[in-house]
Scaffold this motif. Structure first.
Motif, PDB file in Angstrom:
ATOM      1  N   TYR A 226      -0.286 -10.922   9.740  1.00  0.00           N
ATOM      2  CA  TYR A 226       0.597  -9.806  10.036  1.00  0.00           C
ATOM      3  C   TYR A 226       1.745 -10.311  10.901  1.00  0.00           C
ATOM      4  CZ  TYR A 226       2.165  -5.729  12.729  1.00  0.00           C
ATOM      5  OH  TYR A 226       2.917  -4.778  13.355  1.00  0.00           O
ATOM      6  N   VAL A 227       2.972  -9.948  10.531  1.00  0.00           N
ATOM      7  CA  VAL A 227       4.165 -10.341  11.290  1.00  0.00           C
ATOM      8  C   VAL A 227       4.855  -9.067  11.762  1.00  0.00           C
ATOM      9  CG1 VAL A 227       6.350 -11.565  11.244  1.00  0.00           C
ATOM     10  CG2 VAL A 227       4.431 -12.413   9.876  1.00  0.00           C
ATOM     11  N   PRO A 228       4.846  -8.790  13.070  1.00  0.00           N
ATOM     12  CA  PRO A 228       5.457  -7.546  13.563  1.00  0.00           C
ATOM     13  C   PRO A 228       6.899  -7.408  13.121  1.00  0.00           C
ATOM     14  CG  PRO A 228       4.245  -8.694  15.305  1.00  0.00           C
ATOM     15  CD  PRO A 228       4.334  -9.636  14.154  1.00  0.00           C
ATOM     16  N   LEU A 229       7.414  -6.259  12.832  1.00  0.00           N
ATOM     17  CA  LEU A 229       6.674  -5.013  12.909  1.00  0.00           C
ATOM     18  C   LEU A 229       5.924  -4.673  11.628  1.00  0.00           C
ATOM     19  CD1 LEU A 229       6.131  -2.175  14.274  1.00  0.00           C
ATOM     20  CD2 LEU A 229       8.319  -1.490  13.302  1.00  0.00           C
ATOM     21  N   ASN A 230       6.449  -5.053  10.467  1.00  0.00           N
ATOM     22  CA  ASN A 230       5.879  -4.486   9.249  1.00  0.00           C
ATOM     23  C   ASN A 230       5.818  -5.450   8.076  1.00  0.00           C
ATOM     24  OD1 ASN A 230       8.680  -4.513   9.037  1.00  0.00           O
ATOM     25  ND2 ASN A 230       8.754  -2.728   7.711  1.00  0.00           N
ATOM     26  N   ILE A 232       3.902  -8.873   6.026  1.00  0.00           N
ATOM     27  CA  ILE A 232       2.732  -9.722   5.798  1.00  0.00           C
ATOM     28  C   ILE A 232       3.262 -11.021   5.219  1.00  0.00           C
ATOM     29  CG2 ILE A 232       0.570 -10.007   4.531  1.00  0.00           C
ATOM     30  CD1 ILE A 232       0.392  -6.918   4.461  1.00  0.00           C
ATOM     31  N   ALA A 233       2.827 -12.147   5.784  1.00  0.00           N
ATOM     32  CA  ALA A 233       3.383 -13.431   5.365  1.00  0.00           C
ATOM     33  C   ALA A 233       2.307 -14.495   5.363  1.00  0.00           C
ATOM     34  CB  ALA A 233       4.521 -13.840   6.293  1.00  0.00           C
ATOM     35  N   SER A 234       2.573 -15.560   4.614  1.00  0.00           N
ATOM     36  CA  SER A 234       1.774 -16.779   4.655  1.00  0.00           C
ATOM     37  C   SER A 234       2.704 -17.918   5.057  1.00  0.00           C
ATOM     38  CB  SER A 234       1.152 -17.055   3.286  1.00  0.00           C
ATOM     39  OG  SER A 234       2.156 -17.461   2.363  1.00  0.00           O
ATOM     40  N   ASP A 235       2.172 -19.124   5.115  1.00  0.00           N
ATOM     41  CA  ASP A 235       3.021 -20.264   5.460  1.00  0.00           C
ATOM     42  C   ASP A 235       4.097 -20.494   4.409  1.00  0.00           C
ATOM     43  OD1 ASP A 235       1.606 -20.674   7.777  1.00  0.00           O
ATOM     44  OD2 ASP A 235       0.333 -22.263   6.941  1.00  0.00           O
ATOM     45  N   ALA A 236       3.856 -20.020   3.167  1.00  0.00           N
ATOM     46  CA  ALA A 236       4.819 -20.225   2.085  1.00  0.00           C
ATOM     47  C   ALA A 236       5.960 -19.219   2.120  1.00  0.00           C
ATOM     48  CB  ALA A 236       4.113 -20.151   0.737  1.00  0.00           C
ATOM     49  N   GLY A 237       5.808 -18.134   2.881  1.00  0.00           N
ATOM     50  CA  GLY A 237       6.874 -17.144   2.953  1.00  0.00           C
ATOM     51  C   GLY A 237       6.351 -15.733   3.070  1.00  0.00           C
ATOM     52  N   LYS A 238       7.282 -14.803   3.122  1.00  0.00           N
ATOM     53  CA  LYS A 238       6.925 -13.389   3.190  1.00  0.00           C
ATOM     54  C   LYS A 238       6.261 -12.952   1.898  1.00  0.00           C
ATOM     55  CE  LYS A 238       8.999  -8.783   3.543  1.00  0.00           C
ATOM     56  NZ  LYS A 238      10.229  -8.009   3.804  1.00  0.00           N
ATOM     57  N   ILE A 239       5.194 -12.168   2.031  1.00  0.00           N
ATOM     58  CA  ILE A 239       4.453 -11.658   0.880  1.00  0.00           C
ATOM     59  C   ILE A 239       4.724 -10.180   0.658  1.00  0.00           C
ATOM     60  CG2 ILE A 239       2.127 -11.159  -0.002  1.00  0.00           C
ATOM     61  CD1 ILE A 239       1.192 -13.650   1.533  1.00  0.00           C
ATOM     62  N   VAL A 256       2.713  -0.171   1.064  1.00  0.00           N
ATOM     63  CA  VAL A 256       3.026  -1.599   1.094  1.00  0.00           C
ATOM     64  C   VAL A 256       3.472  -2.044  -0.291  1.00  0.00           C
ATOM     65  CG1 VAL A 256       2.069  -3.918   1.420  1.00  0.00           C
ATOM     66  CG2 VAL A 256       1.373  -2.058   2.953  1.00  0.00           C
ATOM     67  N   THR A 257       4.526  -2.818  -0.347  1.00  0.00           N
ATOM     68  CA  THR A 257       4.959  -3.445  -1.594  1.00  0.00           C
ATOM     69  C   THR A 257       4.876  -4.957  -1.445  1.00  0.00           C
ATOM     70  OG1 THR A 257       6.381  -1.656  -2.337  1.00  0.00           O
ATOM     71  CG2 THR A 257       6.894  -3.843  -3.160  1.00  0.00           C
ATOM     72  N   MET A 258       4.168  -5.587  -2.395  1.00  0.00           N
ATOM     73  CA  MET A 258       4.008  -7.030  -2.426  1.00  0.00           C
ATOM     74  C   MET A 258       4.756  -7.594  -3.623  1.00  0.00           C
ATOM     75  SD  MET A 258      -0.002  -7.597  -1.556  1.00  0.00           S
ATOM     76  CE  MET A 258      -0.618  -7.216   0.084  1.00  0.00           C
ATOM     77  N   ALA A 259       5.342  -8.755  -3.428  1.00  0.00           N
ATOM     78  CA  ALA A 259       6.052  -9.414  -4.522  1.00  0.00           C
ATOM     79  C   ALA A 259       5.069 -10.276  -5.309  1.00  0.00           C
ATOM     80  CB  ALA A 259       7.177 -10.279  -3.971  1.00  0.00           C
ATOM     81  N   TYR A 260       4.848  -9.914  -6.574  1.00  0.00           N
ATOM     82  CA  TYR A 260       4.041 -10.759  -7.450  1.00  0.00           C
ATOM     83  C   TYR A 260       4.934 -11.808  -8.117  1.00  0.00           C
ATOM     84  CZ  TYR A 260       1.259 -12.434 -11.326  1.00  0.00           C
ATOM     85  OH  TYR A 260       0.615 -13.257 -12.218  1.00  0.00           O
ATOM     86  N   ASN A 261       6.076 -11.380  -8.598  1.00  0.00           N
ATOM     87  CA  ASN A 261       7.073 -12.266  -9.193  1.00  0.00           C
ATOM     88  C   ASN A 261       8.438 -11.669  -8.870  1.00  0.00           C
ATOM     89  OD1 ASN A 261       8.010 -14.465 -10.571  1.00  0.00           O
ATOM     90  ND2 ASN A 261       7.737 -13.591 -12.609  1.00  0.00           N
ATOM     91  N   ILE A 262       9.493 -12.445  -8.931  1.00  0.00           N
ATOM     92  CA  ILE A 262      10.802 -11.931  -8.536  1.00  0.00           C
ATOM     93  C   ILE A 262      11.878 -12.420  -9.502  1.00  0.00           C
ATOM     94  CG2 ILE A 262      12.643 -12.114  -6.811  1.00  0.00           C
ATOM     95  CD1 ILE A 262      10.635 -12.070  -4.661  1.00  0.00           C
ATOM     96  N   VAL A 290      11.197 -14.125   0.058  1.00  0.00           N
ATOM     97  CA  VAL A 290       9.923 -13.582  -0.395  1.00  0.00           C
ATOM     98  C   VAL A 290       9.302 -14.564  -1.370  1.00  0.00           C
ATOM     99  CG1 VAL A 290       8.766 -11.641  -1.486  1.00  0.00           C
ATOM    100  CG2 VAL A 290      10.841 -11.248  -0.148  1.00  0.00           C
ATOM    101  N   ASP A 291       8.085 -14.984  -1.099  1.00  0.00           N
ATOM    102  CA  ASP A 291       7.408 -15.917  -1.988  1.00  0.00           C
ATOM    103  C   ASP A 291       6.368 -15.155  -2.800  1.00  0.00           C
ATOM    104  OD1 ASP A 291       7.146 -18.933  -2.499  1.00  0.00           O
ATOM    105  OD2 ASP A 291       5.078 -18.239  -2.367  1.00  0.00           O
ATOM    106  N   PRO A 292       6.510 -15.074  -4.102  1.00  0.00           N
ATOM    107  CA  PRO A 292       5.649 -14.221  -4.913  1.00  0.00           C
ATOM    108  C   PRO A 292       4.180 -14.624  -4.914  1.00  0.00           C
ATOM    109  CG  PRO A 292       7.655 -14.801  -6.094  1.00  0.00           C
ATOM    110  CD  PRO A 292       7.586 -15.679  -4.884  1.00  0.00           C
TER     111      PRO A 292
END
Length: 349
Positions: A226-230, A232-239, A256-262, A290-292
């Protein structure tokens, strides 16, 4: 009376309390946290004993902090966490395991209908006509969803939106714009009673309501945080990005909206992403913001969704739900009267 609160990313706090004549007559605080000096825990128990049973989280937290003293170190928890556990023991606040969640993977719907359904379902939860609900969305067409306080002209390039056949809609929650293409995103909503986040600040409630999905992401091989404020990320980028609205009628909408592909080119041609925002995110290219999920998991989108639902069902009590005909009718009326209107979409020009 027994109450528990698991601090997101932290430790479990347990409160066992007894009440006599509307006051706390006995209080035991326990858990897997760390507290120095250890003797402060007894001081906290003594200070909480005799407090009015209807004391707020803020009041109880202040008592805990004073009792522990200025030199106390709370590791993995906080005075607020103790207060929330006490409130849960008293029945003023609830935890995940106090509820049975309706869980549904909805059919594809148009963007304005998605906005309306979120509003209707959350109001139904507030009214007690529907249980707490996890809804996985499917999109019938591409969209840009702007936050309730965002400027339409500052966020969206109308020529780009027309070129890519994108519907612009506005949600009831704040936060930033979301770029949506069917099959390229995973979107979900949690509609829950306010008691589930009772005593939590907005920032705390984001982490609390996102905690389950961090576990779900771990199941598919992604170590997320979790990355404040809103975010969600991994080392590869924002999810993912989250947004939230609290209803005075007694419910919270957290989606919540997550990027599967962009399709990064379409996104850049549609969204006006300013230099200041790019600089704030520490990157020169929006394509890298954003890293899908597809690149991080190698899994099909349907399999990722199935893993998420299985994780949620394995963690909490659930039942299979659906959108009712009455809810659909109410949402359709809201689409016509509010969500599809120029007045709402251009609420902030």
């Amino acid at each position: 009376m027994h109450g528990e609160y698991k601090v997101p990313g932290g430790k479990l706090v347990v409160a066992d309390v007894e009440v006599s004549t509307d006051t706390l007559s006995q209080v035991v605080i326990s858990g897997d946290f760390f507290l120095e000096p250890a003797e402060a825990l007894m001081d906290i128990r003594v200070a909480l004993t005799g407090m009015p049973a209807d004391s707020s989280v803020a009041t109880l937290a202040a008592v805990v902090e004073r009792a522990a003293g200025p030199d106390a170190h709370f590791v993995g928890f906080s005075p607020e966490a103790v207060a929330i556990a006490v409130r849960r023991a008293l029945g003023h606040a609830t935890g995940w395991h106090d509820h049975t969640f309706e869980m549904l993977h909805d059919e594809p719907r148009e963007p304005h209908m998605q906005m309306a359904l979120d509003d209707v379902i959350t109001r139904e939860v507030a009214a007690g006509r529907r249980g707490p609900t996890l809804r996985i969305w499917e999109w019938a067409s591409s969209a840009v969803v702007i936050g309730s306080f965002q400027s339409l002209r500052n966020e969206v390039d109308p020529e780009g939106a027309d070129r890519h056949d994108i519907t612009v809609t506005r949600r009831v929650s704040g936060g930033g714009a979301m770029f949506i293409q069917p099959g390229n995103t995973i979107t979900y909503s949690l509609s829950v009673p306010s008691s589930l986040v009772e005593g939590l600040s907005f920032e705390q409630s984001y982490a609390f309501l996102d905690d389950w999905v961090l576990g779900a992401l771990a199941d598919v091989g992604i170590q997320a945080r979790y990355v404040p404020l809103n975010d969600i990320a991994s080392d590869a980028g924002k999810i993912a990005g989250a947004a939230q609205k609290r209803y005075s009628s007694g419910a919270v909408l957290h989606h919540v909206t997550m990027a599967y592909n962009i399709d990064a080119d379409a996104m850049m041609e549609t969204l006006r992403i300013g230099r200041e925002k790019m600089s704030d995110k520490g990157t020169k290219s929006a394509n890298k913001r954003v890293d899908p999920l597809r690149s991080q998991t190698g899994m099909a989108r349907a399999d990722v969704i199935s893993a998420f639902l299985a994780h949620f069902a394995g963690r909490y009590r659930t039942t299979t739900g659906s959108v009712s005909p009455d809810e659909l009718a109410a949402a359709a009326e809201l689409v016509e009267s509010k969500f599809s209107t120029p007045e709402w979409i251009g609420l902030v020009p």
